[in-house]
Design a protein around this motif. Structure first.
Motif, PDB file in Angstrom:
ATOM      1  N   ASN A  86      -3.074  -0.479  70.507  1.00  0.00           N
ATOM      2  CA  ASN A  86      -3.465   0.307  71.681  1.00  0.00           C
ATOM      3  C   ASN A  86      -4.815  -0.202  72.174  1.00  0.00           C
ATOM      4  O   ASN A  86      -5.483  -0.996  71.503  1.00  0.00           O
ATOM      5  CB  ASN A  86      -3.540   1.800  71.329  1.00  0.00           C
ATOM      6  N   HIS A  87      -5.235   0.246  73.356  1.00  0.00           N
ATOM      7  CA  HIS A  87      -6.428  -0.349  73.966  1.00  0.00           C
ATOM      8  C   HIS A  87      -7.301   0.727  74.589  1.00  0.00           C
ATOM      9  O   HIS A  87      -7.050   1.181  75.705  1.00  0.00           O
ATOM     10  CB  HIS A  87      -5.985  -1.368  75.025  1.00  0.00           C
ATOM     11  N   GLN A  88      -8.349   1.135  73.861  1.00  0.00           N
ATOM     12  CA  GLN A  88      -9.274   2.143  74.349  1.00  0.00           C
ATOM     13  C   GLN A  88     -10.518   1.538  74.993  1.00  0.00           C
ATOM     14  O   GLN A  88     -11.104   2.121  75.895  1.00  0.00           O
ATOM     15  CB  GLN A  88      -9.731   3.042  73.193  1.00  0.00           C
ATOM     16  N   SER A  89     -10.933   0.367  74.493  1.00  0.00           N
ATOM     17  CA  SER A  89     -12.229  -0.180  74.872  1.00  0.00           C
ATOM     18  C   SER A  89     -12.273  -1.674  74.572  1.00  0.00           C
ATOM     19  O   SER A  89     -11.475  -2.187  73.772  1.00  0.00           O
ATOM     20  CB  SER A  89     -13.335   0.546  74.091  1.00  0.00           C
ATOM     21  N   PHE A  90     -13.220  -2.367  75.199  1.00  0.00           N
ATOM     22  CA  PHE A  90     -13.471  -3.762  74.848  1.00  0.00           C
ATOM     23  C   PHE A  90     -13.767  -3.888  73.351  1.00  0.00           C
ATOM     24  O   PHE A  90     -13.463  -4.903  72.725  1.00  0.00           O
ATOM     25  CB  PHE A  90     -14.662  -4.288  75.664  1.00  0.00           C
ATOM     26  N   MET A  91     -14.349  -2.845  72.776  1.00  0.00           N
ATOM     27  CA  MET A  91     -14.736  -2.888  71.367  1.00  0.00           C
ATOM     28  C   MET A  91     -13.540  -2.901  70.421  1.00  0.00           C
ATOM     29  O   MET A  91     -13.688  -3.185  69.232  1.00  0.00           O
ATOM     30  CB  MET A  91     -15.656  -1.711  71.036  1.00  0.00           C
ATOM     31  N   ASP A  92     -12.328  -2.608  70.931  1.00  0.00           N
ATOM     32  CA  ASP A  92     -11.122  -2.779  70.114  1.00  0.00           C
ATOM     33  C   ASP A  92     -11.046  -4.216  69.607  1.00  0.00           C
ATOM     34  O   ASP A  92     -10.655  -4.471  68.468  1.00  0.00           O
ATOM     35  CB  ASP A  92      -9.862  -2.477  70.926  1.00  0.00           C
ATOM     36  N   ILE A  93     -11.395  -5.143  70.485  1.00  0.00           N
ATOM     37  CA  ILE A  93     -11.342  -6.569  70.141  1.00  0.00           C
ATOM     38  C   ILE A  93     -12.303  -6.870  69.000  1.00  0.00           C
ATOM     39  O   ILE A  93     -11.971  -7.590  68.055  1.00  0.00           O
ATOM     40  CB  ILE A  93     -11.689  -7.414  71.381  1.00  0.00           C
TER      41      ILE A  93
ATOM     42  N   ILE B 296     -22.678  -4.885  64.345  1.00  0.00           N
ATOM     43  CA  ILE B 296     -23.993  -4.464  63.863  1.00  0.00           C
ATOM     44  C   ILE B 296     -24.876  -3.978  65.015  1.00  0.00           C
ATOM     45  O   ILE B 296     -25.525  -2.930  64.932  1.00  0.00           O
ATOM     46  CB  ILE B 296     -24.677  -5.622  63.121  1.00  0.00           C
ATOM     47  N   ILE B 297     -24.879  -4.737  66.117  1.00  0.00           N
ATOM     48  CA  ILE B 297     -25.737  -4.395  67.255  1.00  0.00           C
ATOM     49  C   ILE B 297     -25.378  -3.031  67.841  1.00  0.00           C
ATOM     50  O   ILE B 297     -26.251  -2.232  68.187  1.00  0.00           O
ATOM     51  CB  ILE B 297     -25.648  -5.491  68.340  1.00  0.00           C
ATOM     52  N   THR B 298     -24.081  -2.758  67.960  1.00  0.00           N
ATOM     53  CA  THR B 298     -23.642  -1.496  68.562  1.00  0.00           C
ATOM     54  C   THR B 298     -23.648  -0.338  67.569  1.00  0.00           C
ATOM     55  O   THR B 298     -23.453   0.815  67.963  1.00  0.00           O
ATOM     56  CB  THR B 298     -22.225  -1.634  69.151  1.00  0.00           C
TER      57      THR B 298
ATOM     58  N   ILE C 220     -13.713   4.003  72.280  1.00  0.00           N
ATOM     59  CA  ILE C 220     -14.034   4.428  73.641  1.00  0.00           C
ATOM     60  C   ILE C 220     -15.413   5.090  73.699  1.00  0.00           C
ATOM     61  O   ILE C 220     -16.055   5.133  74.759  1.00  0.00           O
ATOM     62  CB  ILE C 220     -12.940   5.378  74.178  1.00  0.00           C
ATOM     63  N   ASN C 221     -15.892   5.577  72.564  1.00  0.00           N
ATOM     64  CA  ASN C 221     -17.208   6.208  72.508  1.00  0.00           C
ATOM     65  C   ASN C 221     -18.339   5.188  72.407  1.00  0.00           C
ATOM     66  O   ASN C 221     -19.499   5.525  72.622  1.00  0.00           O
ATOM     67  CB  ASN C 221     -17.286   7.157  71.309  1.00  0.00           C
ATOM     68  N   VAL C 222     -17.984   3.943  72.065  1.00  0.00           N
ATOM     69  CA  VAL C 222     -18.989   2.885  71.928  1.00  0.00           C
ATOM     70  C   VAL C 222     -19.187   2.156  73.246  1.00  0.00           C
ATOM     71  O   VAL C 222     -20.316   1.879  73.655  1.00  0.00           O
ATOM     72  CB  VAL C 222     -18.582   1.881  70.819  1.00  0.00           C
TER      73      VAL C 222
END
Length: 200
Positions: A78-85, A53-55, A188-190
């Motif tokens: 796959n792993h693009q960003s911390f936000m994947d988690i 929600i915050i992002t 990755i855009n977040v």
């Protein structure tokens, strides 16, 4: 302006993460006493949904209807960003823990939180310790928990899929549960790999 808003949202996300980490310490103690993971699972999902929600993330999911809440899985993504988690802990409703590199254990508060919530640390430079961690993961799976792996080992800097590290699938014969391949796109855009406090 758009980039400024993104960064402001991330800093609010860092603060929210800190609050959840502190709360999880007390909750995990209670879980240990009553021998029930439901409260730890709740704080993890609350953290993930809150960061979503915050992002300002909007998540679209396909294929999850093929998974059962009564089964355990090894999830490979796959792993693009911390936000994947955040995405995966938001959409997966059953008990889930993640394999993380041992270096995160030494990150104040956040790393300690992963430890007391029973995330699985792996020492990529020590084969003997890695096998012990894998055995621990297999034991958790047998108790009804699913495990999340990022076989690339680290985030991609440009979103392209990187080579898988050796041993990525070693938990499969130990745990005797299905492997579920997952593709995440757009995170990755977040949150970029170069953003502050981007730990994993």
């Amino acid at each position: 302006m758009k980039e400024t808003v993104r960064k402001v949202r991330l800093y609010f996300g860092y603060l929210y993460t800190l609050i959840c980490c502190i709360a999880s310490f007390f909750i995990s103690i209670f879980d240990f006493v009553v021998k029930d993971r439901r409260f730890s699972n709740f704080i993890i999902r609350l953290w993930a949904h809150g960061l979503k929600i915050i992002t300002g993330m909007r998540i679209s999911v396909t294929g999850i209807e093929h998974l059962s809440n009564n089964k355990s899985y090894v999830l490979i993504s796959n792993h693009q960003s911390f936000m994947d988690i955040i995405v995966l802990f938001t959409i997966y409703t059953s008990t889930l823990r993640m394999v993380v590199k041992k270096e995160l254990m030494y990150v104040p508060i956040f790393g300690w939180t992963l430890w007391w919530l029973r995330f699985i640390y792996i020492d990529r430079g020590n084969r003997r310790k890695s096998i012990k961690s894998i055995d621990k993961g297999a034991a958790q799976i047998k108790k009804g928990m699913s495990v999340l792996l990022f076989p690339e080992g680290t985030r991609s800097s440009d979103g392209t899929l990187q080579p898988f590290r050796p041993g990525s699938f070693i938990m499969r014969p130990e745990s005797q549960v299905p492997i579920i391949p997952i593709s995440v796109s757009g995170t990755i855009n977040v949150m970029h790999k170069s953003d502050p406090f981007n730990l994993n």
